[in-house]
Design a protein around this motif. Structure first.
Motif, PDB file in Angstrom:
ATOM      1  N   ALA A  61      98.603 110.875  63.819  1.00  0.00           N
ATOM      2  CA  ALA A  61      96.439 110.908  63.618  1.00  0.00           C
ATOM      3  C   ALA A  61      96.234 109.082  63.756  1.00  0.00           C
ATOM      4  CB  ALA A  61      96.275 110.572  62.010  1.00  0.00           C
ATOM      5  N   LYS A  62      97.299 107.877  63.130  1.00  0.00           N
ATOM      6  CA  LYS A  62      96.659 107.096  63.822  1.00  0.00           C
ATOM      7  C   LYS A  62      97.140 107.069  65.577  1.00  0.00           C
ATOM      8  CE  LYS A  62      98.235 104.827  59.608  1.00  0.00           C
ATOM      9  NZ  LYS A  62      98.835 103.603  59.088  1.00  0.00           N
ATOM     10  N   ALA A  63      97.905 107.528  65.629  1.00  0.00           N
ATOM     11  CA  ALA A  63      98.002 107.233  67.455  1.00  0.00           C
ATOM     12  C   ALA A  63      97.328 107.195  68.044  1.00  0.00           C
ATOM     13  CB  ALA A  63      99.704 107.693  67.823  1.00  0.00           C
ATOM     14  N   ARG A  64      96.937 108.716  67.824  1.00  0.00           N
ATOM     15  CA  ARG A  64      95.287 109.154  68.541  1.00  0.00           C
ATOM     16  C   ARG A  64      94.447 108.931  68.870  1.00  0.00           C
ATOM     17  NH1 ARG A  64      97.682 113.910  70.505  1.00  0.00           N
ATOM     18  NH2 ARG A  64      99.512 114.594  69.738  1.00  0.00           N
ATOM     19  N   ALA A  65      93.841 108.421  68.130  1.00  0.00           N
ATOM     20  CA  ALA A  65      92.853 107.664  67.705  1.00  0.00           C
ATOM     21  C   ALA A  65      92.888 106.069  68.364  1.00  0.00           C
ATOM     22  CB  ALA A  65      92.184 107.039  65.713  1.00  0.00           C
ATOM     23  N   ALA A  66      94.412 105.768  68.246  1.00  0.00           N
ATOM     24  CA  ALA A  66      94.311 104.326  69.497  1.00  0.00           C
ATOM     25  C   ALA A  66      94.802 104.863  70.791  1.00  0.00           C
ATOM     26  CB  ALA A  66      95.472 103.359  68.832  1.00  0.00           C
ATOM     27  N   VAL A 201     108.472  95.416  68.971  1.00  0.00           N
ATOM     28  CA  VAL A 201     106.711  96.550  67.962  1.00  0.00           C
ATOM     29  C   VAL A 201     106.379  95.318  68.171  1.00  0.00           C
ATOM     30  CG1 VAL A 201     105.937  97.974  66.821  1.00  0.00           C
ATOM     31  CG2 VAL A 201     108.052  98.286  67.558  1.00  0.00           C
ATOM     32  N   ALA A 202     106.619  93.814  66.767  1.00  0.00           N
ATOM     33  CA  ALA A 202     106.370  93.021  66.465  1.00  0.00           C
ATOM     34  C   ALA A 202     105.704  92.215  67.189  1.00  0.00           C
ATOM     35  CB  ALA A 202     106.757  92.691  65.246  1.00  0.00           C
ATOM     36  N   GLY A 208      99.432  91.209  71.962  1.00  0.00           N
ATOM     37  CA  GLY A 208      98.145  91.989  72.721  1.00  0.00           C
ATOM     38  C   GLY A 208      98.292  93.359  72.711  1.00  0.00           C
ATOM     39  N   LEU A 209      99.630  94.548  72.119  1.00  0.00           N
ATOM     40  CA  LEU A 209      99.204  95.362  72.003  1.00  0.00           C
ATOM     41  C   LEU A 209      98.594  96.343  70.756  1.00  0.00           C
ATOM     42  CD1 LEU A 209     100.717  97.925  73.628  1.00  0.00           C
ATOM     43  CD2 LEU A 209     102.325  97.943  71.678  1.00  0.00           C
ATOM     44  N   PRO A 210      97.553  96.852  71.048  1.00  0.00           N
ATOM     45  CA  PRO A 210      96.510  97.653  69.685  1.00  0.00           C
ATOM     46  C   PRO A 210      97.582  98.077  68.489  1.00  0.00           C
ATOM     47  CG  PRO A 210      95.369  98.633  71.620  1.00  0.00           C
ATOM     48  CD  PRO A 210      97.009  97.488  72.319  1.00  0.00           C
ATOM     49  N   LYS A 211      97.234  97.477  67.847  1.00  0.00           N
ATOM     50  CA  LYS A 211      98.339  97.621  66.612  1.00  0.00           C
ATOM     51  C   LYS A 211      99.435  99.119  66.038  1.00  0.00           C
ATOM     52  CE  LYS A 211     100.124  96.839  61.650  1.00  0.00           C
ATOM     53  NZ  LYS A 211      99.211  96.324  60.467  1.00  0.00           N
TER      54      LYS A 211
END
Length: 524
Positions: A61-66, A201-202, A208-211
């Motif tokens: 769900a978070k990934a799809r929103a981003a 990932v960190a 600058g990659l969206p979290k």
């Protein structure tokens, strides 16, 4: 017996408790956890949060929103944080090498190979993404009348499952092109090697990659494997052939695409005109890098009968001179195995082969004096088809050596396997080496190298034939697999159907004549 073995005690854990806590906070988890141990010592290294099926759902769900906002950016804009990541990654080399050694047990020089792969691969895709993903002009149905463009649309959210043996080569190496193509990623690294992936990932987020774009889940494949597949728009997997078949079966009902890099029983052919000194040194790297825990490492050596004895003597000497160790420096030529199950498999394959009549040339035993999971680099001859070592993937520092009489025999025996991942050919005649290589049923072939020449050629595809996989990483295919090809064709000047005042029979004659003319003048 090995005579030049050396070891040093590994340094303390490279990460503080606070640093581990900061990294593990990036795992989507409802509170479960597991302890991972350091292969060098067997002592606890870190507590890794584990994910549930509900956590996987939340991650998607978070990934799809981003992903929606990310896909609106141009490929050049998406490349900016990746380019910054490459700079930061290069500047912090020793940090990631320490982590890789501690969680995998590999020698530092083999951790460095991962470092190089991630650096060069990320830079390649960041530079190439605008061209690979840009709109392409294609030939229309008829000159002037139809303008056609090929577009590349992101799949959406990629389900990524990567292994423990090369955690950032596979994890970061496959994720970067997926992100650059406009996708989000829900990624399950192996729990044993999650720290190195989380560190990357960190760092990517710092650059600058969206979290929420790169989601990490961890845990038992039996619990979260199906949820990852069921919610994905595409699956990228690296691991065993058995697991790859299961993933393909689960993806099929949903009609989603997948790429699978799977097992191998990789051959190396030493022709009669090879430089035997170079070939022996190359075989050490090809067979024993990362203690043989490399899907493209060599497990079968085919040597021409004219040079068999001389090569075997040189290879034995090189192997027995190897330095094994756990120090966080570049001195050791081989480190530890990563899991107890790998040590058990290696031991069982060697013991069964020797009991059935194979000849032990070098190595052949565990080395608990060096660490709980160390095993000597091992060479065997007289291995027969009834031995597990002959056809089954050992995935450890063990190689069997065979004679051959003719080039045709060598090719036939090299291809006599259900696998087809990597192969190697050694000869002073490079043209001959390329000809032999073209006859081998393997996704990558290296001439006068074991695996590195093809692996480091990021502009060329890499993957397996037969039971070694489906699809390719690296090259254009390594990025375009994460996209949907879309054709947009615009009609102009006149409609394709017959004009209202022209009989259709006449229209058909006109079009037939037009095709003949186009062919004559090579316009079609």
């Amino acid at each position: 017996m090995l005579t030049a073995m050396a070891t040093q005690t590994a340094s303390p854990s490279p990460l503080s408790d606070a640093a581990i806590a900061k990294l593990t906070a990036l795992v989507t988890s409802d509170g479960g956890s597991t302890v991972i141990n350091a292969p060098f010592t067997g002592e606890p290294l870190a507590v890794i949060p584990t994910s549930s099926a509900e956590d996987v759902e939340n991650a998607y769900a978070k990934a799809r929103a981003a992903q929606r906002a990310w896909a609106e950016l141009s490929p050049a804009e998406r490349a900016e944080p990746v380019l910054r990541f490459v700079d930061a990654f290069l500047a912090r080399r020793d940090e990631i090498l320490d982590i890789l050694q501690w969680e995998t047990g590999k020698a530092r020089r083999h951790a460095f190979e991962e470092f190089l792969d991630v650096s060069l691969g990320s830079l390649y895709y960041a530079r190439k993404a605008p061209k690979l993903l840009g709109a392409k002009r294609r030939q229309g149905a008829f000159p002037l009348m139809v303008k056609t463009r090929e577009l590349r649309q992101p799949k959406g959210v990629i389900g990524m499952i990567t292994p423990w043996n090369y955690p950032i080569s596979m994890g970061v190496g496959d994720t970067v092109p997926a992100l650059l193509a406009g996708n989000a990623v829900v990624h399950k690294p192996d729990t044993q090697t999650a720290l190195s992936v989380l560190w990357c990932v960190a760092l990517m987020i710092e650059c600058g990659l969206p979290k929420d774009l790169w989601q990490i889940v961890a845990g038992d494949p039996a619990e979260i494997g199906d949820p990852i597949i069921e919610a994905a728009d595409y699956i990228a997997f690296t691991g065993s052939t058995r697991a790859g078949r299961q993933i393909a079966a689960k993806a099929a009902p949903r009609l989603i695409g997948y790429s699978l890099e799977l097992g191998g029983k990789n051959p190396m052919i030493v022709l009669e005109d090879a430089d035997l000194k170079l070939a022996a040194r190359g075989a050490v790297r090809a067979c024993f890098s990362n203690a043989g825990q490399l899907c493209i490492s060599i497990e079968r050596l085919l040597v021409h009968e004219k040079v068999f004895d001389d090569f075997l003597a040189a290879f034995k000497a090189e192997t027995e001179a190897m330095k094994l160790g756990s120090a966080l420096d570049f001195d050791a030529q081989m480190g530890s195995l990563t899991h107890q199950r790998q040590l058990d498999t290696v031991s069982a394959h060697v013991e069964q082969a020797v009991a059935a009549g194979a000849t032990l040339v070098a190595g052949g035993k565990a080395r608990p004096d060096l660490g709980p999971l160390f095993y000597e680099p091992t060479i065997l001859t007289d291995v027969t088809t009834d031995m597990d070592l002959c056809a089954g993937e050992t995935f450890g520092p063990v190689v069997s050596v065979y004679r051959f009489a003719t080039e045709d025999e060598a090719v036939t025996r090299a291809n006599d396997t259900s696998y087809g991942l990597n192969a190697s050919v050694w000869t002073r005649d490079l043209a001959r080496g390329r000809r032999v290589g073209a006859r081998l049923q393997a996704g990558t072939v290296n001439v006068n190298e074991g695996y590195g020449a093809a692996m480091a050629s990021h502009d060329a595809p890499m993957g397996g034939m037969k039971q070694s996989g489906v699809g390719r990483r690296h090259g254009a295919e390594g990025m375009l697999r994460y996209t949907e090809a879309q054709t947009v064709a615009s009609q102009q000047f006149m409609e394709l159907d017959a004009p209202a005042n022209v009989p259709y029979a006449k229209y058909a004659d006109l079009l037939t004549g037009a095709i003949k003319t186009l062919k004559r003048f090579h316009l079609k």
